[in-house]
Design an enzyme around this catalytic site. Structure first.
Site, PDB file in Angstrom:
ATOM      1  N   GLY A 237     -24.388 -32.035  -9.855  1.00 21.08           N
ATOM      2  CA  GLY A 237     -24.354 -30.989  -8.855  1.00 21.08           C
ATOM      3  C   GLY A 237     -24.859 -31.371  -7.485  1.00 21.08           C
ATOM      4  O   GLY A 237     -25.229 -30.504  -6.692  1.00 21.08           O
ATOM      5  N   GLU A 262     -15.131 -37.341  -0.752  1.00 18.93           N
ATOM      6  CA  GLU A 262     -14.645 -37.109  -2.116  1.00 18.93           C
ATOM      7  C   GLU A 262     -13.696 -35.920  -2.197  1.00 18.93           C
ATOM      8  O   GLU A 262     -12.761 -35.914  -2.994  1.00 18.93           O
ATOM      9  CB  GLU A 262     -15.831 -36.888  -3.056  1.00 18.93           C
ATOM     10  CG  GLU A 262     -15.477 -36.945  -4.516  1.00 18.93           C
ATOM     11  CD  GLU A 262     -16.707 -36.914  -5.401  1.00 18.93           C
ATOM     12  OE1 GLU A 262     -16.648 -37.474  -6.511  1.00 18.93           O
ATOM     13  OE2 GLU A 262     -17.730 -36.335  -5.001  1.00 18.93           O
ATOM     14  N   ARG A 271     -15.416 -24.093  -1.903  1.00 18.97           N
ATOM     15  CA  ARG A 271     -16.802 -24.040  -2.384  1.00 18.97           C
ATOM     16  C   ARG A 271     -17.653 -23.149  -1.489  1.00 18.97           C
ATOM     17  O   ARG A 271     -18.519 -22.416  -1.969  1.00 18.97           O
ATOM     18  CB  ARG A 271     -17.385 -25.453  -2.439  1.00 18.97           C
ATOM     19  CG  ARG A 271     -16.810 -26.308  -3.552  1.00 18.97           C
ATOM     20  CD  ARG A 271     -17.377 -27.714  -3.510  1.00 18.97           C
ATOM     21  NE  ARG A 271     -16.889 -28.528  -4.612  1.00 18.97           N
ATOM     22  CZ  ARG A 271     -17.671 -29.112  -5.529  1.00 18.97           C
ATOM     23  NH1 ARG A 271     -18.972 -28.952  -5.471  1.00 18.97           N
ATOM     24  NH2 ARG A 271     -17.157 -29.831  -6.498  1.00 18.97           N
ATOM     25  N   GLU A 400     -26.421 -50.056  -7.046  1.00 12.72           N
ATOM     26  CA  GLU A 400     -25.831 -51.177  -6.296  1.00 12.72           C
ATOM     27  C   GLU A 400     -26.731 -51.830  -5.240  1.00 12.72           C
ATOM     28  O   GLU A 400     -26.440 -52.922  -4.799  1.00 12.72           O
ATOM     29  CB  GLU A 400     -24.503 -50.762  -5.630  1.00 12.72           C
ATOM     30  CG  GLU A 400     -23.406 -50.520  -6.619  1.00 12.72           C
ATOM     31  CD  GLU A 400     -22.119 -50.063  -5.964  1.00 12.72           C
ATOM     32  OE1 GLU A 400     -21.056 -50.554  -6.396  1.00 12.72           O
ATOM     33  OE2 GLU A 400     -22.165 -49.243  -5.055  1.00 12.72           O
ATOM     34  N   GLY A 402     -30.979 -52.261  -3.730  1.00 13.22           N
ATOM     35  CA  GLY A 402     -32.361 -51.900  -3.476  1.00 13.22           C
ATOM     36  C   GLY A 402     -32.617 -51.614  -2.025  1.00 13.22           C
ATOM     37  O   GLY A 402     -33.640 -51.034  -1.658  1.00 13.22           O
TER      38      GLY A 402
END
Length: 490
Positions: A237, A262, A271, A400, A402
């Site tokens: 979420g 996205e 939404r 992916e 640090g």
């Protein structure tokens, strides 16, 4: 020694070639900006008073000198200083002789000329600043020349060229004159002003308020220049939560920019309609909305919210920076949200994915500082969190790179309760935990939310700390009096 002399000669020849290159504009020959007289005055002041070197070195370095001879003498000053040797005509002459550079300079006379008419180092600071300004002007001209050559190259990518221009300009802007150091207490008045501001604000956020009072009490609001990372596993979420933040910020009059890589613009709007109007997502998708006019009414409410959406699915760093700058300039945007970080692409295709994410993360932080706004970037988490029993995220779960952890001012994780807990208490299915795992200058807390993703709303329940356990939602089925214990920290 000969090799060093040859290297110095080649470098000086190259530099001289650059500096004698004249640009024709309006029929006039133009020489690169310089202040050679003031360069000589700075060097002369150091020769007269060696203590002046510590002042000048706060502002200048070798590249700042237009004259190759002046630069050579400045480098001698640096070598003597590193040896803790005094700096005067005699020590400089001996250093030049031992390095085989005296002849290259033109003899001892070039050094003695620097001290003629120099009484002391009274004006050295103002002289240094002017020399440095001329250096910056030359660097901008040099950058422009390089960009022109790159632009004429038919094989060059236009977007890469824009990104390269931004990088070069940013690098130049970072070479500002060094500020003087100060005693720790010198900034006490600024600190008192900040405390008074917070006090007069009733303890409320003094940054950009998120719309969530508990979250703002922990963070003090999102501060200008901050990079905030909100990470979660898929379908937990994070997009819904970021939409609620956008609405909360915009509702208080702060314009928000949303880069949604996205979802399309219409999906984001759907939404928002569900969130603002209380419509169920499934009803909006299937058309089971009665009366249909209620959507128009909700749309009128959304129209009043200063939220600007970009749904470019192939967003590079350079395009993002250009669009973000436009949003801030045109719409006075005070917060930017990116959904989500791993969908952005870098400019250098030679980098592996980890290097690419590191570069993107760094440029997001730089952009936040440049535009003086907070940037929230949603991020994915690795699958490692699924292997742990309680599924509570850790900083090492950032996917992916640090570098994300290093660049971020705040890192927050969203996670749900375990399946076994949900099986025991079905109401916990909607509970989401927001764990602040990193905050540079603030507390690390966990906040519980009641997440109703069907209508795209998240409501704060409370801070999870000690005995400060939030009350369960009204509709939470309880099979025992111990239901609230599931809100305790792991």
């Amino acid at each position: 020694m000969n090799q060093q002399r040859n290297q110095n000669q080649n470098w000086n020849n190259s530099k001289s070639s650059l500096k004698t290159n004249k640009n024709i504009e309006k029929g006039l020959l133009r020489v690169l900006p310089n202040a050679q007289d003031l360069e000589s005055a700075v060097l002369g002041a150091v020769l007269v008073d060696s203590r002046a070197y510590s002042i000048a070195s706060e502002y200048l370095y070798s590249e700042c000198f237009y004259s190759p001879k002046n630069e050579l003498i400045w480098n001698v000053f640096g070598r003597l200083n590193s040896k803790n040797s005094p700096i005067d005509i005699l020590t400089v002459m001996e250093e030049l002789k031992s390095a085989g550079e005296l002849e290259q300079l033109g003899g001892l006379g070039e050094i003695t000329k620097l001290t003629i008419g120099v009484i002391g180092s009274t004006n050295i600071t103002s002289h240094c600043k002017i020399v440095f300004e001329k250096y910056l002007q030359r660097e901008v001209i040099k950058m422009g020349s390089e960009l022109v050559e790159m632009a004429y190259d038919s094989n060059s990518d236009a977007f890469n060229l824009v990104e390269e221009a931004e990088k070069m300009l940013f690098n130049i802007s970072q070479r500002s004159v060094k500020s003087d150091y100060a005693h720790l207490s010198d900034k006490l008045p600024d600190l008192l002003n900040a405390v008074e501001l917070a006090k007069s604000n009733g303890g409320k956020a003094i940054g950009v308020p998120s719309g969530y009072p508990l979250l703002d009490s922990v963070t003090g609001g999102f501060q200008n220049g901050q990079l905030i990372i909100i990470a979660a596993r898929p379908a937990v979420g994070k997009s819904v939560f970021s939409l609620n933040i956008a609405k909360g910020v915009a509702s208080q009059g702060y314009p928000v920019g949303v880069f949604n890589l996205e979802m399309s613009h219409i999906e984001t709007l759907r939404r928002a309609v569900a969130n603002v109007g209380g419509h169920r997502m499934n009803d909006l998708k299937s058309g089971r909305i009665e009366p249909i006019e209620s959507i128009y009414q909700t749309g009128q409410l959304i129209e009043k919210l200063p939220i600007y959406v970009d749904d470019n699915a192939s967003l590079t760093v350079s395009i993002f920076r250009a669009k973000a700058r436009k949003m801030v300039t045109k719409h006075k945007v005070k917060l930017i949200i990116i959904d989500y970080l791993q969908l952005m692409t870098g400019e250098d295709k030679r980098n592996n994915r980890e290097q690419e994410i590191s570069t993107i993360s760094r440029w997001l932080k730089i952009t936040a500082k440049e535009l003086q706004i907070p940037i929230i970037a949603l991020s994915q988490m690795s699958r490692d969190v699924e292997k742990r029993g309680n599924k509570e995220p850790q900083l090492s779960d950032l996917r992916e790179s640090g570098a994300i952890e290093q660049d971020a001012d705040i890192v927050a994780f969203i996670y749900a309760r375990t399946e076994s807990e949900i099986e025991e208490y079905i109401g916990l299915k909607n509970i989401r935990m927001l764990k602040i795992a990193k905050q540079r200058d603030g507390a690390l807390e966990t906040i519980a939310f009641n997440a109703r993703n069907d209508v795209q709303t998240w409501d704060e329940l409370g801070i999870i700390q000690g005995k400060n356990i939030p009350e369960p939602p009204q509709n939470l089925p309880q099979r025992s009096n111990d239901a609230a214990l599931f809100f305790e920290p792991f």
